[in-house]
Design a protein around this motif. Structure first.
Motif, PDB file in Angstrom:
ATOM      1  N   PHE A   2      25.503   1.906 -65.596  1.00 59.86           N
ATOM      2  CA  PHE A   2      26.874   1.761 -66.144  1.00 59.86           C
ATOM      3  C   PHE A   2      26.811   1.059 -67.430  1.00 59.86           C
ATOM      4  N   GLU A  53      32.468  -4.661 -72.406  1.00 65.08           N
ATOM      5  CA  GLU A  53      31.703  -5.586 -73.252  1.00 65.08           C
ATOM      6  C   GLU A  53      30.649  -5.261 -74.153  1.00 65.08           C
ATOM      7  N   TYR A  92      24.170  -1.962 -67.134  1.00 62.89           N
ATOM      8  CA  TYR A  92      23.382  -2.319 -66.051  1.00 62.89           C
ATOM      9  C   TYR A  92      22.825  -1.034 -65.349  1.00 62.89           C
ATOM     10  N   GLN A 135      19.760  -5.442 -67.272  1.00 62.76           N
ATOM     11  CA  GLN A 135      20.716  -5.487 -67.916  1.00 62.76           C
ATOM     12  C   GLN A 135      20.327  -5.642 -69.227  1.00 62.76           C
ATOM     13  N   LEU A 175      28.678   1.603 -54.410  1.00 67.92           N
ATOM     14  CA  LEU A 175      28.984  -0.154 -54.216  1.00 67.92           C
ATOM     15  C   LEU A 175      27.549  -0.858 -54.293  1.00 67.92           C
ATOM     16  N   PHE A 210      26.615 -10.680 -57.724  1.00 67.75           N
ATOM     17  CA  PHE A 210      27.034  -9.690 -58.500  1.00 67.75           C
ATOM     18  C   PHE A 210      27.438  -8.628 -57.550  1.00 67.75           C
ATOM     19  N   SER A 211      28.585  -7.850 -58.006  1.00 65.71           N
ATOM     20  CA  SER A 211      29.077  -6.725 -57.172  1.00 65.71           C
ATOM     21  C   SER A 211      29.742  -5.761 -58.308  1.00 65.71           C
ATOM     22  N   ALA A 212      29.678  -4.524 -57.976  1.00 60.17           N
ATOM     23  CA  ALA A 212      30.213  -3.448 -58.777  1.00 60.17           C
ATOM     24  C   ALA A 212      30.495  -2.233 -57.787  1.00 60.17           C
ATOM     25  N   LEU A 213      31.504  -1.590 -58.168  1.00 61.86           N
ATOM     26  CA  LEU A 213      31.995  -0.220 -57.166  1.00 61.86           C
ATOM     27  C   LEU A 213      32.654   0.942 -58.371  1.00 61.86           C
ATOM     28  N   ASP A 242      36.023   1.756 -62.215  1.00 57.66           N
ATOM     29  CA  ASP A 242      35.735   0.613 -61.040  1.00 57.66           C
ATOM     30  C   ASP A 242      36.951  -0.038 -60.626  1.00 57.66           C
ATOM     31  N   LEU A 266      37.504  -2.492 -58.761  1.00 56.38           N
ATOM     32  CA  LEU A 266      37.479  -4.261 -58.922  1.00 56.38           C
ATOM     33  C   LEU A 266      37.022  -4.573 -60.223  1.00 56.38           C
ATOM     34  N   ARG A 267      36.423  -3.836 -61.127  1.00 60.38           N
ATOM     35  CA  ARG A 267      36.342  -4.161 -62.334  1.00 60.38           C
ATOM     36  C   ARG A 267      37.010  -3.177 -63.526  1.00 60.38           C
ATOM     37  N   ASP A 310      38.966  -3.797 -65.873  1.00 58.80           N
ATOM     38  CA  ASP A 310      39.114  -3.889 -67.328  1.00 58.80           C
ATOM     39  C   ASP A 310      37.468  -3.817 -67.946  1.00 58.80           C
ATOM     40  N   ASP A 311      36.566  -3.596 -67.177  1.00 60.32           N
ATOM     41  CA  ASP A 311      35.401  -3.625 -67.850  1.00 60.32           C
ATOM     42  C   ASP A 311      34.499  -2.536 -67.706  1.00 60.32           C
ATOM     43  N   LEU A 312      34.619  -1.383 -66.854  1.00 57.57           N
ATOM     44  CA  LEU A 312      33.733  -0.374 -66.787  1.00 57.57           C
ATOM     45  C   LEU A 312      34.163   0.624 -67.836  1.00 57.57           C
TER      46      LEU A 312
END
Lengths: 220, 337
Positions: free
Chosen positions: A58, A62, A66, A98, A143, A155-158, A195, A197-198, A200-202
């Motif tokens: 993904f 920014e 990843y 990354q 997840l 590190f975490s991502a969903l 995401d 949980l993220r 603003d960023d995915l």
């Protein structure tokens, strides 16, 4: 006696894993048929264990990319010739990337865990008399949870999105727990776009998985 | 959805987020938390409006290069808002007064007071590969930097500037707070995740070293109600300003709560001949000094009330609000140009 207590217990256990699956053996029992007797055009429930590689990649808003490559073990279940399906996997992330840098996750993370869920609607059909196919679209989520070793950041991502899955089942004629055993393969792909949980960023991402299945309950 | 339902939904998201150490942008993969390089050398300080700039330059090696650390802290209010730190190598070759700064790392602590807690990024670090050229002009006990707007200014030697501090009055105590607080603020910008939900990272305690000396250990306990403790041990981010003790923040998942803990500080002025003068020691009490109503209040993760109770040993005391402009300012306290 083909339909014993063991088969009933197994069917119930598999049905529980699916959520509300109707065990094929119970249907067969109700109809007074053997479980491997044709039930009609791809009727019944399908349950299988699956193992294979899993990859999710993904892009962040920014501009970073990843990628996580994992081993996966999971459960594939579906109901009816046309009906719901679920693919649920436990992941063991093995390698993280990354922006071109490659990391062995075991070197940086004290626990490597994750999961993948594809929940949707499937259609079944025959490819050959002994080969059944199943495919359909669904909602997807992956997840990745990697708590760091001392001195390293977690590190975490969903990532969540939409995708599709397909399964090929080949009935070889073997039985287990009074059920026909199948072997086969699965694959799934998904486009992830949110995401929670993220948020603003995915930007967006993709997930691919494939592997082998060992299952019970195919009728043809 | 009913208000109770919305609350439960938000709580569920908050719980999941906290459980995963999540929210805000993605973390760097395999990122080491503390990579601070010690800087054993001189500390310089300048003020540009509400911004305080601190420059540490280490002792040059044989090739003329030295480690440096530069921290910019926006202090429009006493608790501070944003901050930024650069670390790298400072090289001065020849006598033309040109210094080349090779920036290797940048830390950023944004002003996120208007951002909801779960959407904050907190402090982060990026690896850098850039250079900055500065013209460096010594001027007595001052250093004039020009050539880069972020670093330019007239810097005073920190140890010498500390000699301007008094000890007997409330103003002196307020000044002592403003100076000691600089070291605390500069430490926070290096704590990855500081100010955001990423602080759940520290459910497992981690240590960060001081740029000059000592260390801090940051830890967090609790789940829906967190207690974050930053324990300073002989910590110096500015040479001559040491802090010790715990700074404790108790807050719920919405970032509302209060602070407690007592830090001790020791400010070491230098005489004009470079010898150490009598140090100024004292305490900063975040918990209201026995009056819980005066404890620093936290709303949405930001200091929103209460007072820092400051006491100079054998000297004055002061009550400093976190929400108002520093009075007196760092520049006024140290007589900075």
């Amino acid at each position: 006696m083909r339909r014993g207590g063991a088969s009933g217990t197994l069917a119930l256990a598999l049905a529980g894993a699916l959520g509300a699956a109707a065990p094929a053996v119970a249907e067969a029992a109700a109809a007074g048929r053997d479980a491997d007797e044709p039930l009609g055009e791809h009727d019944g429930s399908r349950h299988a264990l699956a193992v294979g590689p899993h990859a999710t990649t993904f892009f962040s808003e920014e501009g970073s990319q990843y990628t996580f490559l994992s081993g996966s073990v999971g459960y594939l279940g579906s109901l009816g010739a046309r009906g719901p399906f679920v693919h649920v996997f436990a992941l063991l992330p093995l390698q993280a990337r990354q922006d071109g840098r490659v990391y062995a996750t075991g070197d940086y993370y004290r626990r490597r865990s994750g999961g993948d869920l594809l929940l949707g609607w499937q259609w079944r059909w025959s490819v050959r008399p002994d080969l059944e196919a199943e495919a359909g679209p669904g909602l997807h989520g992956t997840l990745v949870y990697l708590p760091g070793k001392p001195g390293y950041r977690d590190f975490s991502a969903l990532p969540l999105g939409v995708g599709g899955g397909a399964v090929l089942r080949w009935r070889r004629g073997d039985h287990g727990f009074s059920q026909p055993i199948t072997i086969g393969a699965y694959c799934a792909a998904a486009y992830d776009l949110y995401d929670p949980l993220r948020a603003d960023d995915l930007a967006h991402g993709f997930t691919f998985s494939t592997g082998f299945v060992l299952g019970l309950g195919v009728s043809r | 959805m009913t208000p109770a339902g919305r609350f439960r939904s938000r709580s569920a998201v908050a719980l999941l987020a906290l459980a995963l150490g999540a929210c805000g942008p993605y973390a760097e993969v395999a990122q080491k938390l503390d990579v601070t390089a010690r800087v054993a050398g001189d500390t310089w300080i300048a003020a540009v409006g509400p911004e305080v700039r601190v420059l540490l330059v280490g002792t040059p090696s044989s090739d003329g290069s030295a480690p440096f650390a530069f921290t910019s802290m926006q202090m429009p209010i006493s608790s501070g808002t944003s901050a930024m730190t650069l670390q790298g190598t400072w090289t001065e070759v020849g006598t033309d007064g040109i210094a080349t700064l090779r920036v290797e790392r940048q830390y950023t602590l944004p002003d996120e007071r208007s951002t909801s807690l779960l959407s904050r990024r907190g402090a982060w670090r990026t690896d850098e590969r850039r250079t900055i050229q500065l013209r460096v002009t010594p001027d007595g006990d001052r250093l004039v930097l020009a050539g880069d707007v972020a670093l330019s200014g007239t810097y005073a030697a920190f140890g010498g500037a500390l000699a301007r501090l008094g000890t007997g009055t409330a103003r002196d105590a307020a000044c002592a707070f403003q100076i000691a607080n600089l070291g605390i603020r500069s430490s926070e910008v290096r704590i990855i995740g500081f100010g955001g939900p990423g602080m759940t990272q520290y459910q497992r305690a981690e240590t960060y070293v001081g740029t000059v000396a000592g260390s801090l250990r940051v830890s967090q306990s609790g789940f829906t109600h967190n207690t974050t403790t930053i324990r300073y041990s002989a910590f110096e981010d500015l040479g001559g300003a040491r802090v010790d003790g715990p700074q404790v923040t108790d807050a719920n998942s919405g970032g509302d709560g209060h602070m407690s803990g007592v830090l001790t500080f020791a400010l070491q002025p230098l005489s004009p001949d470079g010898s150490a003068a009598t140090p100024i020691t004292g305490t900063i009490d975040y918990g209201g000094a026995g009056n819980p109503a005066d404890a620093i209040q936290i709303s949405n993760g930001t200091a929103s009330g209460g007072v820092y109770v400051v006491s100079i040993q054998g000297g004055g005391t002061a009550r400093v609000s976190p929400e108002t402009p520093p009075s007196p300012s760092v520049a006024e306290c140290l007589g900075l140009p």
